[in-house]
Design a protein around this motif. Structure first.
Motif, PDB file in Angstrom:
ATOM      1  N   TRP A 170       1.047  -1.358  -0.020  1.00  0.00           N
ATOM      2  CA  TRP A 170      -0.032   0.093   0.067  1.00  0.00           C
ATOM      3  C   TRP A 170       0.844   1.257  -0.207  1.00  0.00           C
ATOM      4  CZ3 TRP A 170      -4.477  -1.424  -1.548  1.00  0.00           C
ATOM      5  CH2 TRP A 170      -4.960  -2.888  -0.982  1.00  0.00           C
ATOM      6  N   VAL A 171       1.626   1.514  -1.129  1.00  0.00           N
ATOM      7  CA  VAL A 171       2.434   2.501  -1.320  1.00  0.00           C
ATOM      8  C   VAL A 171       1.964   3.509  -2.490  1.00  0.00           C
ATOM      9  CG1 VAL A 171       4.827   3.257  -1.705  1.00  0.00           C
ATOM     10  CG2 VAL A 171       4.337   1.353  -0.194  1.00  0.00           C
ATOM     11  N   VAL A 172       1.889   4.801  -2.220  1.00  0.00           N
ATOM     12  CA  VAL A 172       1.772   5.701  -3.632  1.00  0.00           C
ATOM     13  C   VAL A 172       2.970   6.444  -3.712  1.00  0.00           C
ATOM     14  CG1 VAL A 172       0.403   7.613  -4.194  1.00  0.00           C
ATOM     15  CG2 VAL A 172      -0.993   5.743  -2.896  1.00  0.00           C
ATOM     16  N   VAL A 173       3.490   6.580  -5.027  1.00  0.00           N
ATOM     17  CA  VAL A 173       4.511   7.342  -5.159  1.00  0.00           C
ATOM     18  C   VAL A 173       4.263   8.503  -6.179  1.00  0.00           C
ATOM     19  CG1 VAL A 173       6.918   7.679  -6.337  1.00  0.00           C
ATOM     20  CG2 VAL A 173       6.233   5.570  -4.660  1.00  0.00           C
ATOM     21  N   GLU A 174       3.815   9.724  -6.058  1.00  0.00           N
ATOM     22  CA  GLU A 174       3.095  10.681  -6.952  1.00  0.00           C
ATOM     23  C   GLU A 174       3.684  11.850  -6.976  1.00  0.00           C
ATOM     24  OE1 GLU A 174      -1.200  10.954  -6.757  1.00  0.00           O
ATOM     25  OE2 GLU A 174      -1.134  11.857  -4.779  1.00  0.00           O
ATOM     26  N   ASP A 175       3.518  12.600  -8.336  1.00  0.00           N
ATOM     27  CA  ASP A 175       3.998  13.969  -8.425  1.00  0.00           C
ATOM     28  C   ASP A 175       5.370  14.299  -7.808  1.00  0.00           C
ATOM     29  OD1 ASP A 175       1.485  14.972  -9.335  1.00  0.00           O
ATOM     30  OD2 ASP A 175       0.478  14.858  -7.716  1.00  0.00           O
ATOM     31  N   ASN A 176       6.464  13.487  -7.966  1.00  0.00           N
ATOM     32  CA  ASN A 176       7.626  13.616  -7.736  1.00  0.00           C
ATOM     33  C   ASN A 176       8.499  14.031  -8.976  1.00  0.00           C
ATOM     34  OD1 ASN A 176       7.768  12.535  -4.829  1.00  0.00           O
ATOM     35  ND2 ASN A 176       6.572  10.872  -5.951  1.00  0.00           N
ATOM     36  N   ARG A 177       9.498  14.939  -8.601  1.00  0.00           N
ATOM     37  CA  ARG A 177      10.449  15.295  -9.842  1.00  0.00           C
ATOM     38  C   ARG A 177      11.811  14.887  -9.618  1.00  0.00           C
ATOM     39  NH1 ARG A 177       6.123  15.695 -11.136  1.00  0.00           N
ATOM     40  NH2 ARG A 177       4.693  17.283 -11.666  1.00  0.00           N
ATOM     41  N   LEU A 178      12.229  13.837 -10.700  1.00  0.00           N
ATOM     42  CA  LEU A 178      13.464  13.215 -10.515  1.00  0.00           C
ATOM     43  C   LEU A 178      14.443  13.630 -11.617  1.00  0.00           C
ATOM     44  CD1 LEU A 178      11.019  10.871 -10.023  1.00  0.00           C
ATOM     45  CD2 LEU A 178      12.979   9.884  -9.087  1.00  0.00           C
TER      46      LEU A 178
END
Length: 324
Positions: free
Chosen positions: A175-183
């Protein structure tokens, strides 16, 4: 300011236990760990702190934050680890959660500015319920192992180290959300044992940087490791609405190693106007096996490069094929 006079034996800054604790507006300098939560706090806020000196210049020698416990929020911090002029020369993960035997539960990591030139920026291991959003993550290509430093990584401890856990077959990150990051250079890695994960609305920019770039795909999925048994796989992973760009002639949007289950790949964009498909195994999508790991591949936008392999651009089941 947390500092020490030693340049060789560095102490830890803050060791945290207890309930409902806040660490705010502090600076961490010549230390080993910045913040260590091995005492399993319940309710911790880490906000607007900094650790921006290089290791050689008096910065951290190990983690900015080691995480285990419940209800932890990491907000608006700046942490720069490693040497940008010599990637892979020494350092550790910026944020790492524990996994053997302690775990985390309910974790928020948002609005941070991380640079890591040696390991991962955010490493989420065994535990459940993590939300990772609106972070700026910088890294570098490591010349020592054909990989990138600074990843956002989701999944329990693997490879040789994970086998030390007596319960390694059942270790999960869920149950992990990875969103709206800038890499900027780093990738998003999802490792076997990750379940119910969504990777959405992230943007990744890759540099022009040499033959090792393709191994650092924008999203890398390690579906399975046979040493961990057949049931520990990547399960229910959704990759949606992400954008990856590169001006290099090498690269990948997605690399799937081994097999997973119920993977969704929808509405993503890969902008790579100079890519030469086939050179250094470059392809928008590169899959070791067939498409059985996927429940849906739909409405993605891939480049139409001038250099293809027999008309194909994506690789699976041993061949380059045209998108359909």
């Amino acid at each position: 300011i947390f500092d020490s006079v030693s340049t060789t034996t560095r102490p830890s800054g803050i060791q945290v236990g207890g309930t409902n604790i806040a660490i705010r507006n502090s600076e961490f300098r010549r230390l080993n760990y910045g913040i260590n939560t091995e005492l399993n706090p319940k309710g911790l806020l880490v906000q607007d702190n900094s650790a921006t000196l290089s290791h050689e210049g008096g910065g951290l020698g190990a983690y900015f934050i080691w995480i285990q416990g419940e209800d932890i929020a990491i907000l608006g911090n700046k942490a720069y680890l490693g040497d940008p002029k010599n990637p892979g020369s020494g350092g550790s993960h910026t944020i790492r959660t524990s996994g053997i035997p302690a775990i985390f539960s309910r974790l928020l990591i948002a609005n941070n500015d991380f640079k890591n030139y040696d390991r991962t920026s955010i490493n989420i291991q065994e535990g459940s319920y993590a939300y990772i959003a609106n972070n700026k993550v910088n890294g570098a290509i490591r010349p020592d192992n054909d990989d990138c430093a600074g990843h956002v990584q989701i999944g329990p401890l693997g490879k040789d180290d994970g086998l030390h856990d007596p319960n390694y077959q059942n270790a999960r990150t869920s149950w992990v959300v990875v969103e709206d990051n800038r890499l900027y250079v780093p990738a998003i890695h999802v490792r076997h044992g990750a379940e119910h994960v969504i990777v959405r609305n992230n943007e990744r920019r890759a540099p022009i940087g040499g033959t090792n770039v393709p191994s650092c795909a924008a999203i890398f999925v390690e579906g399975k490791d046979s040493r961990y048994g057949e049931t520990r796989t990547v399960f229910d992973l959704r990759i949606k609405n992400n954008i990856a760009t590169t001006d290099d002639d090498k690269g990948r949007f997605l690399k799937l190693e081994s097999t997973g289950s119920k993977i969704v790949l929808e509405n993503n964009v890969f902008i790579a106007p100079n890519i030469k498909v086939g050179e250094y195994s470059s392809a928008p999508v590169y899959i070791d096996g067939d498409l059985s790991s996927f429940s849906s591949i739909n409405n993605n936008t891939w480049p139409d490069p001038s250099i293809k392999v027999e008309g194909g651009i994506n690789y699976f089941a041993g061949n380059y094929v045209a998108p359909s």
